[in-house]
Design an enzyme around this catalytic site. Structure first.
Site, PDB file in Angstrom:
ATOM      1  N   LYS A  95     -10.136  -0.096  10.946  1.00  0.00           N
ATOM      2  CA  LYS A  95     -10.276  -1.343  10.178  1.00  0.00           C
ATOM      3  C   LYS A  95     -10.533  -2.529  11.107  1.00  0.00           C
ATOM      4  O   LYS A  95     -10.642  -3.665  10.683  1.00  0.00           O
ATOM      5  CB  LYS A  95      -9.018  -1.591   9.347  1.00  0.00           C
ATOM      6  CG  LYS A  95      -8.813  -0.523   8.262  1.00  0.00           C
ATOM      7  CD  LYS A  95      -7.724  -0.900   7.322  1.00  0.00           C
ATOM      8  CE  LYS A  95      -7.186   0.280   6.547  1.00  0.00           C
ATOM      9  NZ  LYS A  95      -7.980   0.664   5.380  1.00  0.00           N
ATOM     10  N   HIS A 129       0.874  -1.178   0.000  1.00  0.00           N
ATOM     11  CA  HIS A 129       0.000   0.000   0.000  1.00  0.00           C
ATOM     12  C   HIS A 129       0.912   1.229   0.000  1.00  0.00           C
ATOM     13  O   HIS A 129       2.004   1.188   0.573  1.00  0.00           O
ATOM     14  CB  HIS A 129      -0.839  -0.040   1.287  1.00  0.00           C
ATOM     15  CG  HIS A 129      -1.877   1.021   1.402  1.00  0.00           C
ATOM     16  ND1 HIS A 129      -1.580   2.315   1.772  1.00  0.00           N
ATOM     17  CD2 HIS A 129      -3.213   0.982   1.213  1.00  0.00           C
ATOM     18  CE1 HIS A 129      -2.704   3.019   1.810  1.00  0.00           C
ATOM     19  NE2 HIS A 129      -3.709   2.235   1.471  1.00  0.00           N
ATOM     20  N   GLN A 141      -4.324  -4.699   7.183  1.00  0.00           N
ATOM     21  CA  GLN A 141      -5.350  -5.589   6.633  1.00  0.00           C
ATOM     22  C   GLN A 141      -5.371  -6.964   7.296  1.00  0.00           C
ATOM     23  O   GLN A 141      -6.251  -7.767   6.991  1.00  0.00           O
ATOM     24  CB  GLN A 141      -5.159  -5.770   5.123  1.00  0.00           C
ATOM     25  CG  GLN A 141      -5.424  -4.533   4.316  1.00  0.00           C
ATOM     26  CD  GLN A 141      -6.860  -4.012   4.427  1.00  0.00           C
ATOM     27  OE1 GLN A 141      -7.769  -4.704   4.880  1.00  0.00           O
ATOM     28  NE2 GLN A 141      -7.054  -2.774   4.043  1.00  0.00           N
ATOM     29  N   CYS A 145      -4.651   2.386  -3.794  1.00  0.00           N
ATOM     30  CA  CYS A 145      -3.412   2.924  -3.197  1.00  0.00           C
ATOM     31  C   CYS A 145      -2.249   1.956  -3.396  1.00  0.00           C
ATOM     32  O   CYS A 145      -1.434   1.761  -2.474  1.00  0.00           O
ATOM     33  CB  CYS A 145      -3.580   3.227  -1.710  1.00  0.00           C
ATOM     34  SG  CYS A 145      -4.906   4.379  -1.350  1.00  0.00           S
ATOM     35  N   ASP A 159       3.220  -4.169   8.062  1.00  0.00           N
ATOM     36  CA  ASP A 159       2.033  -3.337   7.984  1.00  0.00           C
ATOM     37  C   ASP A 159       0.845  -4.267   8.203  1.00  0.00           C
ATOM     38  O   ASP A 159       0.478  -5.053   7.330  1.00  0.00           O
ATOM     39  CB  ASP A 159       1.987  -2.671   6.601  1.00  0.00           C
ATOM     40  CG  ASP A 159       0.675  -1.953   6.346  1.00  0.00           C
ATOM     41  OD1 ASP A 159      -0.181  -1.949   7.238  1.00  0.00           O
ATOM     42  OD2 ASP A 159       0.521  -1.396   5.240  1.00  0.00           O
TER      43      ASP A 159
HETATM   44  N1  PMP Z   1      -1.703  -0.380   4.771  1.00  0.00           N
HETATM   45  C1  PMP Z   1      -2.663  -1.125   4.208  1.00  0.00           C
HETATM   46  C2  PMP Z   1      -2.325  -2.501   3.725  1.00  0.00           C
HETATM   47  C3  PMP Z   1      -3.947  -0.606   4.064  1.00  0.00           C
HETATM   48  O1  PMP Z   1      -4.905  -1.336   3.496  1.00  0.00           O
HETATM   49  C4  PMP Z   1      -4.225   0.701   4.544  1.00  0.00           C
HETATM   50  C5  PMP Z   1      -5.599   1.316   4.427  1.00  0.00           C
HETATM   51  N2  PMP Z   1      -6.196   1.191   3.179  1.00  0.00           N
HETATM   52  C6  PMP Z   1      -3.186   1.418   5.134  1.00  0.00           C
HETATM   53  C7  PMP Z   1      -1.944   0.847   5.233  1.00  0.00           C
HETATM   54  C8  PMP Z   1      -3.394   2.786   5.661  1.00  0.00           C
HETATM   55  O2  PMP Z   1      -4.312   2.801   6.708  1.00  0.00           O
HETATM   56  P1  PMP Z   1      -4.977   4.160   7.190  1.00  0.00           P
HETATM   57  O3  PMP Z   1      -5.576   4.798   5.966  1.00  0.00           O
HETATM   58  O4  PMP Z   1      -5.991   3.730   8.183  1.00  0.00           O
HETATM   59  O5  PMP Z   1      -3.900   4.993   7.789  1.00  0.00           O
END
Ligand code: PMP
Length: 397
Positions: free
Chosen positions: A217, A114, A194, A355, A191
């Site tokens: 999440k 991401h 997910q 993203c 990270d």
């Molecule tokens: N890493 C991953 C794998 C994600 O899916 C996301 C959220 N889409 C993020 C980081 C970032 O999370 P946040 O937008 O809650 O800061």
């Protein structure tokens, strides 16, 4: 396990919500806990000597202990509250590279990251005269471990990887990644944005050095998350945000920073969010993460089996995802058009590049994918409704 009724937004409608990878809905218990905290003990933390201030401080620190317990972060780890996973990743990247990065060294990331776990490393490497090494994925969506093994050298400063990818629900072989990196004395950041809502996570058993999560999440509120890190690293990492409460003593000439974790939590923290986050984790523990994982795995398999059978559907990753995130296409419709047509039929999901531009570019998916992602409240009926709606769209042609 029918939990839909515990979620006010879902209980009031017959919406099929398949966008939990973007954010989850909130159970009543989380909303109640935050409401009670605002009504009964709202006061700033770690400052005020009055009982209200002491009570809120106690709750804030209890929330920290709950996060640590939920993620198996024992004595050797420290939970730092952040505004979310992105903030945790930026904090870790900035502070770690400032503390340990040297020009000429390299950072290793996966192509499937991401942007939140890609762009910080890319930009900071550029600023600090370091190299960014990107490990591609194979046909099965998993990183090429042979390339990773070869890329790991004395010049490697850190390896950063998603536990589960947000695009194709691939669970990366994190134990193997950690083993390879640690064999070279290189720390690993995961990270967990997910992964955390879908399976039990024990950072100590994994042995990772940093783990980043977002509360929203995990059925908790927005605006709060955590960086869970080995104290061994954090203790030598410089703070990157300065302000109130992160200091021990400030003089005109010099500032002495507070000990962990305050050193990394400048300013008024999101203490009500922390209370809500802790309640969400407590509620997840009540459901049992093993059971949540088993149920979601069965639903993921059903989702994959049903969607792939629809004539015209294309799955860029052919195999069944490891976690409840399925990315697909329905040509000649664009992912955007499909998402709008699904919305008209009461099915909410996300489409686009998620993203993850580098991965989508490498896979030749300029418009990205349609992404259905599961949460604890989803049922077989949601999958049936998605498939019926997709069949109707396919039949327009
Ligand atoms: N890493 C991953 C794998 C994600 O899916 C996301 C959220 N889409 C993020 C980081 C970032 O999370 P946040 O937008 O809650 O800061």
């Amino acid at each position: 396990m029918n939990l839909r009724q515990e979620f006010p937004l879902l209980a009031q409608t017959n919406l099929t919500y398949l966008d939990s990878a973007a954010t989850t809905q909130k159970p009543q218990t989380v909303l109640d806990e935050m409401d009670r905290a605002y009504r009964l003990c709202n006061a700033n933390v770690h400052r005020s000597p009055h009982s209200l201030g002491r009570e809120m401080t106690r709750r804030y620190e209890a929330a920290r202990a709950e996060v640590a317990a939920f993620f198996g972060a024992g004595e050797g780890y420290q939970v730092v509250f952040t505004s979310g996973a992105t903030d945790a990743l930026n904090l870790a990247a900035r502070s770690f590279l400032e503390g340990f990065g040297r020009p000429g060294q390299q950072v290793i990331v996966l192509l499937s990251e991401h942007h939140s776990n890609f762009v910080p490393w890319q930009q900071l490497c550029r600023r600090q005269g370091m190299a960014l090494r990107v490990i591609p994925a194979g046909e099965d969506g998993r990183p090429d471990l042979e390339q990773l093994g070869k890329a790991l050298t004395k010049k490697t400063c850190i390896v950063a990887a998603a536990h589960v990818t947000n695009t194709f629900g691939v669970e990366n072989p994190v134990e193997e990644i950690i083993r390879l990196a640690h064999a070279q004395g290189v720390p690993v950041l995961l990270d967990g944005a997910q992964a955390a809502a879908h399976q039990p996570v024990d950072v100590q058993a994994l042995g990772c050095d940093f783990y980043c999560v977002s509360s929203h999440k995990l059925y908790g509120p927005t605006g709060i998350g955590a960086l869970i890190a080995r104290k061994q690293w954090l203790e030598s990492m410089p703070p990157v945000a300065f302000g109130g409460e992160m200091v021990e003593r400030v003089a005109v000439e010099e500032t002495r920073f507070a000990p962990l974790p305050a050193r990394f939590e400048a300013g008024t923290p999101n203490f009500i969010g922390a209370v809500g986050f802790a309640r969400a984790l407590g509620w997840l523990e009540e459901q049992g993460m093993e059971q949540v994982a088993r149920r979601e795995q069965a639903l993921t398999r059903l989702l994959w089996e049903e969607v792939r059978r629809i004539p015209g559907v294309v799955l860029p990753l052919e195999r069944c995802p490891d976690a409840g995130i399925l990315s697909f296409l329905l040509p000649p419709f664009s992912p955007y058009d499909v998402a709008l047509l699904l919305d008209q039929q009461g099915v909410a999901l996300r489409e686009g590049l998620h993203c993850a531009h580098p991965l989508m570019q490498a896979m030749g998916l300029p418009q990205g994918t349609i992404r259905a992602s599961l949460g604890i409240y989803n049922s077989e009926e949601d999958i049936e409704r998605l498939c019926a709606a997709l069949r109707r769209i396919a039949s327009i042609l």
